[in-house]
Design an enzyme around this catalytic site. Structure first.
Site, mmCIF file in Angstrom:
data_model
loop_
_atom_site.group_PDB
_atom_site.id
_atom_site.type_symbol
_atom_site.label_atom_id
_atom_site.label_comp_id
_atom_site.label_asym_id
_atom_site.label_seq_id
_atom_site.Cartn_x
_atom_site.Cartn_y
_atom_site.Cartn_z
ATOM 1 C CG HIS A 1 -1.986 1.020 1.231
ATOM 2 N ND1 HIS A 1 -2.220 1.888 0.184
ATOM 3 C CD2 HIS A 1 -2.892 1.356 2.186
ATOM 4 C CE1 HIS A 1 -3.213 2.700 0.486
ATOM 5 N NE2 HIS A 1 -3.633 2.399 1.692
ATOM 6 C CG HIS B 1 -2.478 2.844 -9.747
ATOM 7 N ND1 HIS B 1 -3.737 2.545 -9.248
ATOM 8 C CD2 HIS B 1 -1.850 3.562 -8.770
ATOM 9 C CE1 HIS B 1 -3.869 3.081 -8.046
ATOM 10 N NE2 HIS B 1 -2.747 3.686 -7.727
ATOM 11 C CG ASP C 1 3.312 5.196 -5.547
ATOM 12 O OD1 ASP C 1 3.141 5.948 -4.576
ATOM 13 O OD2 ASP C 1 2.458 4.370 -5.921
#
Length: 427
Positions: free
Chosen positions: A265, A304, A362
């Site tokens: 996560h 993703h 990210d």
């Protein structure tokens, strides 16, 4: 005309289930009467096809690459807004007026200090404790220090708790960093913006004045905005589930932080930096990417689970990444050149383009945080700081819902059937 779905189950009367329509996104089948009418449960590991709640906060369309906070596209908010304005929007549902924004900012800035006894709490942690371990413990402990805002049935208590969490989380996050590095805690400064104040608490020393670089402040503020909420993800669902029991808001946010700590996560940007370290040099990128195609390596920071198109946050973060590298003169830094080569191949190689393995938020946020001298161990803490407003907004929405019930998922039991106890001497 309302839609329904009819189910024919052998040996049962026909079951009619209503279809609920949202303002955006997929319709949902209301299965609340399914078990009573069928004698069965539904089975959905990971809840990937189940709407667990009704919410007005955040909308995601993974196929189109859309992310809206209260209806506002994330691109517009990241370009034109600041983090505290986004906080106000998520909590109250509307962008603030000029007067409302000023009042909100003033209130938040006046609650940034923590109880002095809370600073002693840190002494119980080992010096090498992970900052997230400290975050979970200290945020959960806030309920012991602020007992005047624990009555969740009292709207004023909820309001005070919301302000305290948004105000104090940056202070606690900075304290985790300072304690881990043997540095004295810095008091917050009310004359600085929310994000500049956090950078001051992180990096200032008693030896000299610290003036946050406005370009870097803007970059970190964008990271906060982009991570402020993301619908019913694992940590948000954890906060809602904990809150459904009537737990106090500090405990619920601590539960969310614990969930976020999982590498699947909140640890994705850490994984990006680890991957870059393993690749080592820009000359190794081409062979590494060939290895990814052959499934020898995992490509971190690309693709993703929700977005089947470009992550809408990624393009914003990409621009921010280049701004930060230019400001700090890091365009020729070996690690950042390596990252940019990865990006170049992923955006142009048909293998990655066809599979929509685009760089995600990210990938860029890890590079930016590293450029800001924020250690990898603090990456998830930064994520938790930004996401606190999303968690608390969902918690408040749920507690305010008169139809809210305690969460109680069911299961498909595959263990032993009934058996009788046998005395230990006869086994």
């Amino acid at each position: 005309m309302s839609k329904t779905i009819k189910l024919n189950i052998e040996g049962k009367d026909e079951l009619e289930l209503p279809v609920l329509e949202g303002t955006l996104g997929n319709d949902v089948v209301d299965i609340r009467t399914f078990t009573k009418g069928s004698g069965m449960f539904t089975f959905d590991p990971g809840f990937v096809s189940t709407a667990s709640c009704e919410s007005k906060i955040t909308f995601i369309d993974g196929e189109k690459g859309q992310l809206y906070y209260r209806g506002y596209p994330i691109e517009q908010l990241a370009e034109n807004s600041d983090y505290l304005e986004v906080c106000y929007l998520l909590i109250y549902g509307e962008l603030p007026t000029k007067e409302e924004k000023a009042k909100f900012e003033k209130t938040v800035s006046r609650h940034t200090m923590v109880h002095e006894q809370l600073t002693w709490f840190f002494r119980g942690f080992r010096r090498d404790a992970h900052p997230m371990a400290m975050m979970v413990g200290v945020v959960g402990a806030l309920a012991a220090f602020y007992q005047d805002s624990l009555d969740i049935s009292n709207p004023e208590h909820r309001k005070v708790a919301i302000y305290r969490l948004i105000s104090k989380i940056p202070t606690i996050a900075a304290m985790c960093y300072r304690y881990s590095n043997g540095l004295p805690f810095n008091f917050p400064r009310n004359d600085l913006s929310y994000t500049a104040n956090f950078m001051h608490m992180m990096f200032a020393t008693p030896c000299e004045d610290y003036e946050p670089n406005p370009v870097l402040v803007k970059a970190l503020d964008r990271i906060f905005i982009l991570h402020a909420d993301h619908e019913q993800n694992a940590s948000t669902s954890t906060v809602r589930l904990a809150g459904s029991s009537g737990a106090n808001p500090f405990a619920c946010i601590a539960a969310g932080i614990a969930s976020l700590w999982g590498p699947a996560h909140g640890g994705a940007n850490e994984a990006v930096l680890k991957m870059l370290a393993e690749i080592g040099d820009v000359s190794n990128v081409a062979s590494f990417m060939e290895g990814v195609k052959e499934r020898k390596y995992r490509l971190m920071g690309f693709g993703h689970r929700v977005y089947r198109n470009m992550d809408p946050r990624a393009s914003i973060m990409r621009e921010t990444c280049y701004e930060v590298l230019k400001e700090l003169g890091l365009e020729d830094d070996p690690r950042f050149k390596l990252a940019m080569e990865l990006e170049k191949i992923a955006l142009n190689d048909p293998y990655f383009v066809e599979r929509k393995l685009y760089p995600n938020v990210d990938f860029y946020s890890g590079i930016v945080l590293s450029a800001l001298d924020i250690p990898v161990s603090m990456f998830t803490v930064i994520f938790a700081l930004a996401r606190t407003v999303g968690w608390i907004s969902h918690w408040h929405e749920m507690i305010s819902d008169p139809n809210q019930k305690i969460g109680r998922p069911r299961q498909l039991y595959t263990g032993p059937t009934r058996r009788d106890f046998v005395d230990v001497n006869k086994r």
